[in-house]
Each structure stands twice: as C-alpha cells, then as structure tokens.
Scaffold this active site. Structure first.
Site, PDB file in Angstrom:
ATOM      1  N   GLU A 203      -9.454  12.218   7.872  1.00 49.89           N
ATOM      2  CA  GLU A 203      -9.600  13.498   7.211  1.00 49.89           C
ATOM      3  C   GLU A 203     -10.674  14.460   7.036  1.00 49.89           C
ATOM      4  O   GLU A 203     -10.840  15.667   7.560  1.00 49.89           O
ATOM      5  CB  GLU A 203      -8.885  13.585   5.701  1.00 49.89           C
ATOM      6  CG  GLU A 203      -7.587  13.255   5.576  1.00 49.89           C
ATOM      7  CD  GLU A 203      -7.309  13.048   4.111  1.00 49.89           C
ATOM      8  OE1 GLU A 203      -6.966  13.881   3.650  1.00 49.89           O
ATOM      9  OE2 GLU A 203      -7.439  11.780   3.729  1.00 49.89           O
TER      10      GLU A 203
ATOM     11  N   HIS B  90      -3.677  14.207   0.800  1.00 48.96           N
ATOM     12  CA  HIS B  90      -3.983  13.261   2.096  1.00 48.96           C
ATOM     13  C   HIS B  90      -2.727  13.182   3.061  1.00 48.96           C
ATOM     14  O   HIS B  90      -2.903  13.410   4.251  1.00 48.96           O
ATOM     15  CB  HIS B  90      -3.979  11.870   1.529  1.00 48.96           C
ATOM     16  CG  HIS B  90      -4.163  10.788   2.613  1.00 48.96           C
ATOM     17  ND1 HIS B  90      -4.969  10.702   3.536  1.00 48.96           N
ATOM     18  CD2 HIS B  90      -3.362   9.673   2.978  1.00 48.96           C
ATOM     19  CE1 HIS B  90      -5.042   9.762   4.457  1.00 48.96           C
ATOM     20  NE2 HIS B  90      -4.058   9.129   4.118  1.00 48.96           N
TER      21      HIS B  90
ATOM     22  N   LYS C 159      -3.678  -2.150  10.096  1.00 52.48           N
ATOM     23  CA  LYS C 159      -4.292  -1.971   8.902  1.00 52.48           C
ATOM     24  C   LYS C 159      -4.210  -3.562   8.371  1.00 52.48           C
ATOM     25  O   LYS C 159      -4.752  -3.700   7.278  1.00 52.48           O
ATOM     26  CB  LYS C 159      -3.293  -1.396   8.108  1.00 52.48           C
ATOM     27  CG  LYS C 159      -3.451   0.265   8.273  1.00 52.48           C
ATOM     28  CD  LYS C 159      -2.449   1.065   7.242  1.00 52.48           C
ATOM     29  CE  LYS C 159      -2.766   2.367   7.266  1.00 52.48           C
ATOM     30  NZ  LYS C 159      -4.136   2.680   6.495  1.00 52.48           N
TER      31      LYS C 159
ATOM     32  N   ARG D 221      -7.426   3.270  13.438  1.00 53.39           N
ATOM     33  CA  ARG D 221      -6.522   4.787  13.772  1.00 53.39           C
ATOM     34  C   ARG D 221      -5.840   4.695  15.247  1.00 53.39           C
ATOM     35  O   ARG D 221      -4.787   5.106  15.325  1.00 53.39           O
ATOM     36  CB  ARG D 221      -7.409   5.961  13.447  1.00 53.39           C
ATOM     37  CG  ARG D 221      -7.768   6.172  12.138  1.00 53.39           C
ATOM     38  CD  ARG D 221      -6.857   6.288  11.110  1.00 53.39           C
ATOM     39  NE  ARG D 221      -7.351   6.178   9.790  1.00 53.39           N
ATOM     40  CZ  ARG D 221      -6.641   6.238   8.674  1.00 53.39           C
ATOM     41  NH1 ARG D 221      -5.274   6.139   8.572  1.00 53.39           N
ATOM     42  NH2 ARG D 221      -7.324   6.560   7.456  1.00 53.39           N
TER      43      ARG D 221
ATOM     44  N   GLN E 258      -3.231   1.925  15.173  1.00 50.08           N
ATOM     45  CA  GLN E 258      -2.310   2.575  14.392  1.00 50.08           C
ATOM     46  C   GLN E 258      -1.416   3.504  15.135  1.00 50.08           C
ATOM     47  O   GLN E 258       0.084   3.428  14.964  1.00 50.08           O
ATOM     48  CB  GLN E 258      -2.822   3.086  12.972  1.00 50.08           C
ATOM     49  CG  GLN E 258      -1.646   3.535  12.102  1.00 50.08           C
ATOM     50  CD  GLN E 258      -2.325   4.166  10.576  1.00 50.08           C
ATOM     51  OE1 GLN E 258      -3.636   4.084  10.700  1.00 50.08           O
ATOM     52  NE2 GLN E 258      -1.546   4.818   9.780  1.00 50.08           N
TER      53      GLN E 258
ATOM     54  N   ASP F  21       0.771  -1.157   0.113  1.00 53.85           N
ATOM     55  CA  ASP F  21       0.049   0.076  -0.076  1.00 53.85           C
ATOM     56  C   ASP F  21       0.785   1.424  -0.057  1.00 53.85           C
ATOM     57  O   ASP F  21       1.885   1.391   0.721  1.00 53.85           O
ATOM     58  CB  ASP F  21      -1.019   0.047   1.418  1.00 53.85           C
ATOM     59  CG  ASP F  21      -2.098   0.928   1.093  1.00 53.85           C
ATOM     60  OD1 ASP F  21      -2.712   1.215  -0.167  1.00 53.85           O
ATOM     61  OD2 ASP F  21      -2.546   1.652   1.839  1.00 53.85           O
TER      62      ASP F  21
ATOM     63  N   GLU G  49     -10.187   3.947   3.819  1.00 52.21           N
ATOM     64  CA  GLU G  49      -9.210   4.411   2.975  1.00 52.21           C
ATOM     65  C   GLU G  49      -9.867   4.161   1.514  1.00 52.21           C
ATOM     66  O   GLU G  49      -9.729   2.805   1.104  1.00 52.21           O
ATOM     67  CB  GLU G  49      -7.973   4.387   3.224  1.00 52.21           C
ATOM     68  CG  GLU G  49      -7.497   4.696   4.678  1.00 52.21           C
ATOM     69  CD  GLU G  49      -5.745   4.634   4.572  1.00 52.21           C
ATOM     70  OE1 GLU G  49      -5.165   3.974   3.967  1.00 52.21           O
ATOM     71  OE2 GLU G  49      -5.217   5.320   5.451  1.00 52.21           O
TER      72      GLU G  49
ATOM     73  N   THR H 195      -8.586  -5.834   4.122  1.00 52.93           N
ATOM     74  CA  THR H 195      -8.511  -4.860   3.005  1.00 52.93           C
ATOM     75  C   THR H 195      -9.506  -5.377   1.923  1.00 52.93           C
ATOM     76  O   THR H 195      -9.514  -6.480   1.522  1.00 52.93           O
ATOM     77  CB  THR H 195      -7.164  -4.874   2.343  1.00 52.93           C
ATOM     78  OG1 THR H 195      -6.245  -4.315   3.387  1.00 52.93           O
ATOM     79  CG2 THR H 195      -7.056  -3.864   1.064  1.00 52.93           C
TER      80      THR H 195
ATOM     81  N   GLU I 166      -9.335   4.019  -2.128  1.00 52.17           N
ATOM     82  CA  GLU I 166      -8.049   3.775  -2.836  1.00 52.17           C
ATOM     83  C   GLU I 166      -8.338   3.244  -4.279  1.00 52.17           C
ATOM     84  O   GLU I 166      -9.174   2.397  -4.531  1.00 52.17           O
ATOM     85  CB  GLU I 166      -7.040   3.113  -2.275  1.00 52.17           C
ATOM     86  CG  GLU I 166      -6.666   3.420  -0.780  1.00 52.17           C
ATOM     87  CD  GLU I 166      -5.578   2.848  -0.096  1.00 52.17           C
ATOM     88  OE1 GLU I 166      -4.696   2.094  -0.700  1.00 52.17           O
ATOM     89  OE2 GLU I 166      -5.216   3.064   1.191  1.00 52.17           O
TER      90      GLU I 166
ATOM     91  N   ASP J 116      -9.063   0.266   2.032  1.00 55.72           N
ATOM     92  CA  ASP J 116      -7.969  -0.319   3.141  1.00 55.72           C
ATOM     93  C   ASP J 116      -8.274   0.106   4.548  1.00 55.72           C
ATOM     94  O   ASP J 116      -8.145   1.318   4.991  1.00 55.72           O
ATOM     95  CB  ASP J 116      -6.429   0.196   2.722  1.00 55.72           C
ATOM     96  CG  ASP J 116      -5.419  -0.460   3.659  1.00 55.72           C
ATOM     97  OD1 ASP J 116      -5.499  -1.583   3.850  1.00 55.72           O
ATOM     98  OD2 ASP J 116      -4.382   0.210   3.924  1.00 55.72           O
TER      99      ASP J 116
END
Length: 390
Positions: free
Chosen positions: A337, A114, A232, A216, A219, A107, A178, A236, A180, A212
């Site tokens: 975000e 971002h 993570k 948080r 992480q 990834d 996420e 996925t 992607e 993905d």
C-alpha cells in the site's frame, strides 16, 4: 522484600503489567510480568507453580476470575514493595521466549482502508470492496507452527510466481510486512458452542503486536480461488509481552460506523475498538503510523464470527486483525500500500525502496492511552530478512 523503581513515563507501569516468558542463565523458561525495566518471576513472587511453566497457557486456562485475582495480587505486591528480592531481574539481563503455545492462528482483513486500497490496486475497474466485506469479518486460517517470537530472523521464502505463460520458481521478490494487532484466547469454548460478542472479555486474555510477513508475488499467483497459502505461511512474528485486556480499558473507542447494520450475531450494544497508535520502522526510519482505532470490525466481532459456525476456541488461539491502515498515505500498514504496488517508491535512509531486501530490519511498536495520561506500551515486534535457502 523489594520496591521496584518505575521510571517516570514508563509504558510498563502499574496500569499495564504485561505477561511474558523469560529465562536467566542456566534456568528454564517461566512466566514473568514486566514492571518498568524489571521482570518479576511470578512463580517465586506468588509461590504458584503454574507460573513455572514455559508458556502462559496453563495460567490462561484457569479462566477469567483467576486472571483478575492474579492481576490484583501483583498490583498489591509491586505497589506495596512486597516483591521478594530473588524474584526481580533486569529486563536487559533475561532472555525472552514465545509467550504462548499457539493452538490455532487466524488472520482477519478488518481494515476498510487496507481492503479498499488493495481493491483499487488489484481491481481498478471494479468496486474496491467485495460484496461480502461489510457483512462479515473476512479471514483465513494460518499456520500456528510458524508463529515466531520478535527478533527471530525471517528467511526469504521461495515458491511459484506468475510467469509468461508458465509459472517460475524461486525466492520472493516482493517480500512485504503487515502491521497488525493480535488477540490471544485464554479460555476456550466447546465444539458446537459459539462465543457471542458480549462474552469476548471472558475468553480473550490479552493482546500482542503482530507482523504477518507476506510474499506478494507468491500470494498473487496462488490466492485464486482459495486465498492465501504459501505467500503467508512461512512466518508470522509476535511481540514478547502480552498486554492483558484490563490494561486497555482506557483505550476503548467506538468503531467507525458500520453500515449496513451487521447481522444479529455480530451486533454489539456499543461497538468498540481500541485507540492504539502503531509505528513502522524500516531500517531505523519511521515510514508509517497506522492507527488501530480506524479498524472497521472489532476484536469481539472477529471472535464471534470465528466461532459462530460452532468452531471451538482453544487456550492459546491467536487471531490477528489483518493489516492496520488509516485514511492517510502515511498510515498504511503494508509496503504494498505504502508504495502503491511498487509503482510509487518511498525513500528509506535516502534510497528509493519498494519491497524488502535481504538484511532489512522492520520494527513495529505501539502504545495506547492509559489512566491519568500515561501510555500503555506493547514493546515491539521486530524481524530481519535473511537470504533464501536452497
């Protein structure tokens, strides 16, 4: 023989022809191609047992020339009404499966918007981008075994979280997504042999949508000094349909200006990205529209960097772009975000929300321009959050 109707405006017309793996009642999974609202069984239509396999890997391993030959043959059969009657199934009547056997998963972190947003969130008194960011596509190796098909339920992960003094253990309270794009390697490379940017098209078979999923809080506690791990690696999701690269020729656009100029192995004669429009739905409500055309690093540059040290590429390798975000607040491809770290909740179905709750469903869809004003569709990648397990 049969003519397959293609509804006007269908994102799955002759300009697309995405591949997938499907089964019907009492039959084994095999490779098909989507045409409108139908799926064509390629083993029956082309009389080739390579398509009777439960993944695309054997076909992809046959290489670039073979991919082109099959695409031309499918186009001829469909446009000429020459598809065998027993090779056509309604898409709503089949079961879709993971289209590839994932070899490795990488990834990236290729969106400047971002990366800058997260830099401002996590390091408000420092430069948003780390010194290396504009010199190389930053990435990490993920877990191939937890790549799952769209529609698979996502069990809320558990792990260590930062506490007062000592860490705590429990379910993630800041579960995120996420949005992607993912790229699938069809033809691999020997160990010790890098793949240059110019050779991208001979190695990469097609593209999929990726979510993905990210915990948080897990992480945040673990990622220094070695980066993402348990936050993570739990899931996925990828879409069921693999859009072949030739279907995206009309979607090519220049990348944003790259300054400073990349090192020679990352330089392209005409750096290109893809004009793909994504939409993120949270419990049925569109909350973001990330534009892939804003990505700083191109798909070819990501593959070149991934192999420049001599790492081999294998059939079935999946690498993803990292979160896709644009310059606008409504173009951010992750909820961290979108809600600015949870400090600025957004309304979803009339409720203020920050991170995912059990029972929430996220659906990411995308289209790209094709010839003569048509749109190329990727379908969607969806997942519903399930409660944590002990």
């Amino acid at each position: 023989m049969r003519t397959i109707p293609i509804p006007e405006g269908s994102p799955f017309g002759l300009a697309n022809l995405p591949y997938g793996v499907f089964s019907t009642s009492g039959t084994a999974p095999r490779v098909g191609v989507r045409v409108g609202d139908s799926v064509v069984d390629l083993a029956r239509a082309l009389g080739d047992d390579v398509f009777a396999r439960p993944t695309l890997n054997a076909f992809m391993a046959q290489g670039y020339e073979r991919w082109g030959e099959v695409r031309r043959r499918i186009t001829e059969l469909v446009s000429g009404g020459g598809v065998p009657e027993d090779a056509v199934f309604a898409v709503d009547a089949v079961t879709l499966h993971l289209p590839i056997e994932v070899a490795d998963y990488v990834d990236f972190y290729a969106s400047e918007h971002h990366a800058s947003n997260l830099g401002r969130l996590f390091r408000p008194d420092a430069e948003p981008l780390m010194p290396n960011w504009k010199h190389l596509p930053v990435g990490y190796h993920g877990r191939a075994g937890t790549v799952v098909l769209s529609g698979t339920g996502i069990v809320r992960p558990r792990g260590q979280r930062k506490g007062e003094g000592a860490p705590t253990f429990g379910e993630s309270r800041r579960l995120d997504i996420e949005a992607e794009m993912g790229f699938i390697v069809g033809a691999g490379s020997p160990l010790g042999t890098p793949i240059g940017c110019a050779d991208f098209g001979r190695h990469v078979f097609g593209a999929v949508l990726v979510n993905d999923w990210s915990a948080r809080d897990i992480q945040a506690w673990e990622y220094v000094p070695l980066g993402p791990f348990l936050g993570k690696s739990f899931a996925t999701s990828i879409s069921a349909w693999v859009v072949p690269l030739p279907a995206l020729e009309h979607a090519r656009v220049p990348t944003p200006p790259q300054d400073p100029e990349p090192l020679p192995y990352l330089r392209e004669a005409s750096p290109w990205g893809l004009d793909i429009d994504l939409a993120v739905e949270w419990n049925g409500e569109v909350v973001s529209r990330p534009p892939y055309r804003e990505m700083y690093w191109s798909p070819a540059q990501m593959l070149a960097h991934m192999t420049v040290n001599g790492a081999s590429a294998r059939t079935g390798d999946l690498y993803a772009s990292g979160t896709i975000s644009g310059p606008g607040p409504d173009q951010r491809g992750a909820f961290i975000e979108l809600t600015w770290g949870g400090k600025e909740p957004i309304k979803v179905n009339g409720r203020e929300r920050t991170f995912l709750e059990d029972g929430d469903e996220v659906v990411i869809s995308a289209t790209a321009p094709g010839p003569d004003g048509v749109r190329i569709g990727f379908g969607d990648v969806r997942g519903r959050v399930l409660p944590a397990r002990d």
